[in-house]
Design an enzyme around this catalytic site. Sequence first.
Site, mmCIF file in Angstrom:
data_model
loop_
_atom_site.group_PDB
_atom_site.id
_atom_site.type_symbol
_atom_site.label_atom_id
_atom_site.label_comp_id
_atom_site.label_asym_id
_atom_site.label_seq_id
_atom_site.Cartn_x
_atom_site.Cartn_y
_atom_site.Cartn_z
ATOM 1 N N LYS A 169 36.771 29.942 29.890
ATOM 2 C CA LYS A 169 36.291 31.268 29.503
ATOM 3 C C LYS A 169 37.293 32.306 29.979
ATOM 4 O O LYS A 169 37.428 32.549 31.179
ATOM 5 C CB LYS A 169 34.927 31.602 30.098
ATOM 6 N N CYS A 179 46.581 40.420 42.314
ATOM 7 C CA CYS A 179 45.788 40.121 43.510
ATOM 8 C C CYS A 179 46.667 39.985 44.738
ATOM 9 O O CYS A 179 46.210 40.192 45.865
ATOM 10 C CB CYS A 179 44.964 38.865 43.291
#
Length: 492
Positions: free
Chosen positions: A182, A292
């Site tokens: 996904k 990140c």
Amino acid sequence: MAGAQSDVELFGHVIDGEEITAGDGPGFDSVDPYTGRPWARFPLGSGAEADLAVDAARRAFDSGPWPRMSRSERRAILHRLADLVLENRRDLALADTRDMGKPVSQSLNKDVPRTAENLRFFADHAALTPAELYPSDTGHHAYTRYEPAGVVVAIAPWNFPLMLASWKIAPALAWGNTVVLKPAEDSPASVTILARLALEAGMPPGVLNVVHGYGPDSVGSALTGHARVDRVTFTGESATGTAVARAAATHLTPVSLELGGKGANVVFADADIDQAVEWSARAAFTNAGQVCLAGSRLYVHRSIAEEFTRRLCGAADLLVPGDPKDPATLLGPLSSGEHHRKVSGYLDSVAEWGGTVATGAAGPGLFVRPTVVTGLPKEAPHRNEEVFGPLVTVTPFDTEDEVVAEVNDSPYGLNAMLFTEDLSRAHRVAASLRVGTVWVNCFFVRDLRAPFGGVGRSGLGREGGTYSREFFTEPKAVVVRVGEDPGADGAA
């Protein structure tokens, strides 16, 4: 690519080897953050599509050829997929650029080649990595087998859509698992193209499925809490990672979580300043700070702090915002209006917290210019929260012990950098930092054999090399009697 309608390209779920577009059913658009206009349309999945994809992956694993192929056979298909990735690099790169504003120079020259490298590395790693053999004095032969775990749900983030998806699916597929991927709803195009290419490379239907939709109360939660899933790997923000772990725990499904970060960057007085400025600018401003691993907490020794900050501001000012589809552009817009409002809010509150914007500002459209902030107190949210934009705070320090304590005083522990010419200090400080990765005099250099992950709110588990093997397989001990048993049963 799929057909176009009113200049909006149509993409679909890829389930069991078939692509299912939105048609007349519910769908959602991907909006180009530079133009502000929709460029692609996707079907909006639900629990029903999640079930279809898991069922397809389950059949492909339980009775299909993929887990039963030799590692060399899977290796050949993954290498063919890597070839196709490079052959289609422009379509893949433009998909990420149009989805989330990443400069095409980065998506084309870094993300796409790294995607191909991930596929090749894990294909080779699975084929060539030996297992353990345990010598025995009891007349038995003991060894380890690494069996594929089963159906893997992989949830990829929006900031490196293609590359980080490949980081998850490459080891899962190489070790014989089947995958339901996904992508983030903000950047779903490139992985759909990748799934098409996987079928072209000879991957059997159902082995790699892609389902589009949202997370909570939608496809994401349906997948992570699914009873027929054997592994869940997720990259994203820490709060969402908590929800993923909670959903997976319902069925005791193992999870690997690579979550948020607040990367610290420590520049000691003896650092090569030219090198430190260059790397610090990259660490803070690459991908408009939407990384990140971004080095957004910068600590500079007080004796060089003023000069270093001045030079860092000069490097920041060279990054001029522009059309991310222009190969000359190094700074694109932020990914969405919602994210732009979040990052702009941090800029707007700098003075309120007593800080000074040395350079930078919110720009036109969804741009934020590279921003350097000084003078903030320790409790300021800019120094503690993951801004996920091109904003770096500069804080002076005096001693090694002081800065180590400062770096470790964070709920995040994904990565850190340090710049010094003192070899002893480099090893000493690296050992003292509570993070998953430490870069010394560099940034974002990856060895795919090394562990990758974080501590605290930065994640759970490690991936890369044998660490990925451990997660995506079920290690099995096999003990065979090969000689006369002298009587010992070998029980622990």
